[in-house]
Design a protein around this motif. Structure first.
Motif, PDB file in Angstrom:
ATOM      1  N   MET A   9      53.400  49.268  26.896  1.00  0.00           N
ATOM      2  CA  MET A   9      53.565  48.140  25.979  1.00  0.00           C
ATOM      3  C   MET A   9      54.725  47.303  26.511  1.00  0.00           C
ATOM      4  O   MET A   9      55.548  47.795  27.274  1.00  0.00           O
ATOM      5  CB  MET A   9      53.865  48.620  24.555  1.00  0.00           C
ATOM      6  CG  MET A   9      52.756  49.464  23.939  1.00  0.00           C
ATOM      7  SD  MET A   9      53.170  50.116  22.302  1.00  0.00           S
ATOM      8  CE  MET A   9      52.661  48.734  21.274  1.00  0.00           C
ATOM      9  N   ALA A  10      54.804  46.055  26.079  1.00  0.00           N
ATOM     10  CA  ALA A  10      55.873  45.192  26.573  1.00  0.00           C
ATOM     11  C   ALA A  10      57.220  45.559  25.968  1.00  0.00           C
ATOM     12  O   ALA A  10      58.205  45.734  26.686  1.00  0.00           O
ATOM     13  CB  ALA A  10      55.551  43.724  26.302  1.00  0.00           C
ATOM     14  N   LEU A  11      57.285  45.667  24.649  1.00  0.00           N
ATOM     15  CA  LEU A  11      58.570  45.794  23.965  1.00  0.00           C
ATOM     16  C   LEU A  11      58.558  46.866  22.888  1.00  0.00           C
ATOM     17  O   LEU A  11      57.538  47.049  22.210  1.00  0.00           O
ATOM     18  CB  LEU A  11      58.924  44.462  23.287  1.00  0.00           C
ATOM     19  CG  LEU A  11      59.098  43.256  24.181  1.00  0.00           C
ATOM     20  CD1 LEU A  11      59.162  41.987  23.341  1.00  0.00           C
ATOM     21  CD2 LEU A  11      60.344  43.413  25.023  1.00  0.00           C
ATOM     22  N   PRO A  12      59.683  47.525  22.655  1.00  0.00           N
ATOM     23  CA  PRO A  12      59.767  48.464  21.533  1.00  0.00           C
ATOM     24  C   PRO A  12      59.466  47.799  20.187  1.00  0.00           C
ATOM     25  O   PRO A  12      58.949  48.461  19.286  1.00  0.00           O
ATOM     26  CB  PRO A  12      61.225  48.957  21.589  1.00  0.00           C
ATOM     27  CG  PRO A  12      61.606  48.812  23.026  1.00  0.00           C
ATOM     28  CD  PRO A  12      60.895  47.564  23.485  1.00  0.00           C
ATOM     29  N   SER A  13      59.718  46.511  20.066  1.00  0.00           N
ATOM     30  CA  SER A  13      59.412  45.836  18.796  1.00  0.00           C
ATOM     31  C   SER A  13      57.911  45.795  18.529  1.00  0.00           C
ATOM     32  O   SER A  13      57.490  45.669  17.382  1.00  0.00           O
ATOM     33  CB  SER A  13      59.999  44.423  18.761  1.00  0.00           C
ATOM     34  OG  SER A  13      59.485  43.638  19.816  1.00  0.00           O
ATOM     35  N   GLU A  14      57.078  45.947  19.575  1.00  0.00           N
ATOM     36  CA  GLU A  14      55.634  45.973  19.378  1.00  0.00           C
ATOM     37  C   GLU A  14      55.146  47.324  18.837  1.00  0.00           C
ATOM     38  O   GLU A  14      54.066  47.403  18.276  1.00  0.00           O
ATOM     39  CB  GLU A  14      54.899  45.647  20.681  1.00  0.00           C
ATOM     40  CG  GLU A  14      55.031  44.206  21.089  1.00  0.00           C
ATOM     41  CD  GLU A  14      54.249  43.876  22.341  1.00  0.00           C
ATOM     42  OE1 GLU A  14      53.573  42.823  22.345  1.00  0.00           O
ATOM     43  OE2 GLU A  14      54.312  44.649  23.319  1.00  0.00           O
ATOM     44  N   SER A  15      55.936  48.367  19.015  1.00  0.00           N
ATOM     45  CA  SER A  15      55.548  49.680  18.486  1.00  0.00           C
ATOM     46  C   SER A  15      56.337  50.055  17.243  1.00  0.00           C
ATOM     47  O   SER A  15      55.949  50.976  16.522  1.00  0.00           O
ATOM     48  CB  SER A  15      55.738  50.766  19.543  1.00  0.00           C
ATOM     49  OG  SER A  15      57.103  51.083  19.695  1.00  0.00           O
ATOM     50  N   LYS A  16      57.448  49.354  17.020  1.00  0.00           N
ATOM     51  CA  LYS A  16      58.297  49.601  15.845  1.00  0.00           C
ATOM     52  C   LYS A  16      58.694  51.069  15.698  1.00  0.00           C
ATOM     53  O   LYS A  16      58.944  51.549  14.596  1.00  0.00           O
ATOM     54  CB  LYS A  16      57.605  49.121  14.555  1.00  0.00           C
ATOM     55  CG  LYS A  16      57.481  47.623  14.454  1.00  0.00           C
ATOM     56  CD  LYS A  16      58.843  47.009  14.308  1.00  0.00           C
ATOM     57  CE  LYS A  16      58.800  45.583  13.825  1.00  0.00           C
ATOM     58  NZ  LYS A  16      60.128  44.987  13.811  1.00  0.00           N
ATOM     59  N   GLY A  17      58.696  51.814  16.798  1.00  0.00           N
ATOM     60  CA  GLY A  17      59.079  53.219  16.761  1.00  0.00           C
ATOM     61  C   GLY A  17      58.011  54.146  16.215  1.00  0.00           C
ATOM     62  O   GLY A  17      58.199  55.363  16.192  1.00  0.00           O
ATOM     63  N   LEU A  18      56.879  53.601  15.785  1.00  0.00           N
ATOM     64  CA  LEU A  18      55.823  54.418  15.169  1.00  0.00           C
ATOM     65  C   LEU A  18      55.170  55.376  16.169  1.00  0.00           C
ATOM     66  O   LEU A  18      54.833  56.504  15.825  1.00  0.00           O
ATOM     67  CB  LEU A  18      54.765  53.530  14.526  1.00  0.00           C
ATOM     68  CG  LEU A  18      55.243  52.597  13.411  1.00  0.00           C
ATOM     69  CD1 LEU A  18      54.088  51.759  12.885  1.00  0.00           C
ATOM     70  CD2 LEU A  18      55.889  53.392  12.285  1.00  0.00           C
ATOM     71  N   PHE A  19      54.993  54.912  17.406  1.00  0.00           N
ATOM     72  CA  PHE A  19      54.374  55.768  18.424  1.00  0.00           C
ATOM     73  C   PHE A  19      55.295  56.946  18.742  1.00  0.00           C
ATOM     74  O   PHE A  19      54.854  58.088  18.821  1.00  0.00           O
ATOM     75  CB  PHE A  19      54.050  54.960  19.681  1.00  0.00           C
ATOM     76  CG  PHE A  19      52.857  54.067  19.531  1.00  0.00           C
ATOM     77  CD1 PHE A  19      51.629  54.431  20.040  1.00  0.00           C
ATOM     78  CD2 PHE A  19      52.962  52.855  18.869  1.00  0.00           C
ATOM     79  CE1 PHE A  19      50.518  53.612  19.895  1.00  0.00           C
ATOM     80  CE2 PHE A  19      51.860  52.019  18.716  1.00  0.00           C
ATOM     81  CZ  PHE A  19      50.638  52.403  19.226  1.00  0.00           C
ATOM     82  N   GLU A  20      56.566  56.658  18.912  1.00  0.00           N
ATOM     83  CA  GLU A  20      57.536  57.713  19.203  1.00  0.00           C
ATOM     84  C   GLU A  20      57.617  58.708  18.048  1.00  0.00           C
ATOM     85  O   GLU A  20      57.690  59.917  18.274  1.00  0.00           O
ATOM     86  CB  GLU A  20      58.917  57.096  19.481  1.00  0.00           C
ATOM     87  CG  GLU A  20      59.000  56.346  20.801  1.00  0.00           C
ATOM     88  CD  GLU A  20      58.495  54.903  20.744  1.00  0.00           C
ATOM     89  OE1 GLU A  20      58.578  54.210  21.760  1.00  0.00           O
ATOM     90  OE2 GLU A  20      58.014  54.460  19.674  1.00  0.00           O
ATOM     91  N   GLN A  21      57.596  58.215  16.807  1.00  0.00           N
ATOM     92  CA  GLN A  21      57.624  59.102  15.635  1.00  0.00           C
ATOM     93  C   GLN A  21      56.407  60.022  15.619  1.00  0.00           C
ATOM     94  O   GLN A  21      56.468  61.143  15.111  1.00  0.00           O
ATOM     95  CB  GLN A  21      57.677  58.288  14.340  1.00  0.00           C
ATOM     96  CG  GLN A  21      58.998  57.603  14.105  1.00  0.00           C
ATOM     97  CD  GLN A  21      58.940  56.633  12.929  1.00  0.00           C
ATOM     98  OE1 GLN A  21      58.043  56.684  12.096  1.00  0.00           O
ATOM     99  NE2 GLN A  21      59.912  55.736  12.865  1.00  0.00           N
ATOM    100  N   ALA A  22      55.298  59.549  16.189  1.00  0.00           N
ATOM    101  CA  ALA A  22      54.070  60.354  16.255  1.00  0.00           C
ATOM    102  C   ALA A  22      54.030  61.225  17.512  1.00  0.00           C
ATOM    103  O   ALA A  22      53.032  61.890  17.775  1.00  0.00           O
ATOM    104  CB  ALA A  22      52.846  59.433  16.211  1.00  0.00           C
ATOM    105  N   GLY A  23      55.108  61.232  18.293  1.00  0.00           N
ATOM    106  CA  GLY A  23      55.171  62.056  19.501  1.00  0.00           C
ATOM    107  C   GLY A  23      54.414  61.497  20.688  1.00  0.00           C
ATOM    108  O   GLY A  23      54.064  62.232  21.609  1.00  0.00           O
ATOM    109  N   ILE A  24      54.177  60.203  20.700  1.00  0.00           N
ATOM    110  CA  ILE A  24      53.418  59.559  21.774  1.00  0.00           C
ATOM    111  C   ILE A  24      54.399  58.882  22.732  1.00  0.00           C
ATOM    112  O   ILE A  24      55.252  58.094  22.314  1.00  0.00           O
ATOM    113  CB  ILE A  24      52.441  58.512  21.200  1.00  0.00           C
ATOM    114  CG1 ILE A  24      51.457  59.195  20.248  1.00  0.00           C
ATOM    115  CG2 ILE A  24      51.720  57.780  22.323  1.00  0.00           C
ATOM    116  CD1 ILE A  24      50.702  58.238  19.348  1.00  0.00           C
TER     117      ILE A  24
END
Length: 188
Positions: A9-24
């Motif tokens: 993805m381009a920016l962390p703002s595009e994932s809003k931390g949701l992917f990381e919270q899901a372990g991705i």
């Protein structure tokens, strides 16, 4: 998704931390074609992935805001060497790869379209025919083509690529991240 996939993805703002919270694991490229090309190359070299999945945001005056759209083709909307007789979007002396990079369809239930990539935040009509616009996709697609890696791309439409695009983009990032995460989890 299995280990043959890597997510960019381009920016962390595009994932809003949701992917990381899901372990991705998400690889962030930064904005623009140069950053995207470098990061795509790095991710492919480090992970050995067979498919690079690009999720992110895009503007569109063709698709409705909040839609998920699978990219079927990437073009460069800012490559303009027309004074030397080349078509807009064509990189001169690059016979190895066509100006239009076709992508395989994977998410058949989603609408699809041509995405114009450029190093500018588009707020008007693109110089090349396309239905959505971003700032990284073409570069990622070209790296994948050169290295023989499959690329898939889905964009969340945040804005109408018009004079309020910058405001709409910011406002719609969280909903976009939620929809992209849901899509990603549905194909695990």
């Amino acid at each position: 998704m299995n280990s043959d996939f890597a997510l960019i993805m381009a920016l962390p703002s595009e994932s809003k931390g949701l992917f990381e919270q899901a372990g991705i694991q998400v690889h962030y490229s930064g904005i623009g074609k140069v950053n995207a090309a470098f990061k795509a190359f790095e991710v492919i070299q480090k992970t050995g992935c067979k498919t690079l999945l690009n999720l992110g945001t895009a503007g569109s005056s063709h698709f409705d805001a909040h839609a998920l759209v699978e990219v079927s083709q990437f073009v460069q909307r800012d490559m303009d060497v027309s004074p030397l007789g080349f078509q807009v979007g064509v990189t001169p002396m690059d016979q190895e790869h066509p100006a239009e990079i076709e992508l395989e369809r994977y998410f058949e239930h989603l609408p699809n379209g041509i995405c114009g990539t450029g190093d500018s935040f588009e707020t008007g009509t693109s110089k090349v025919p396309c239905q959505l616009v971003d700032m990284e996709g073409y570069a990622i697609a070209k790296v994948c083509k050169k290295l023989g890696v499959r690329m898939l791309s889905v964009k969340y439409i945040t804005d109408g690529a018009n004079d309020t695009a910058h405001l709409d983009w910011e406002e719609n990032l969280l909903l976009g991240a939620q929809k992209l995460l849901s899509l990603y989890q549905s194909v695990k």
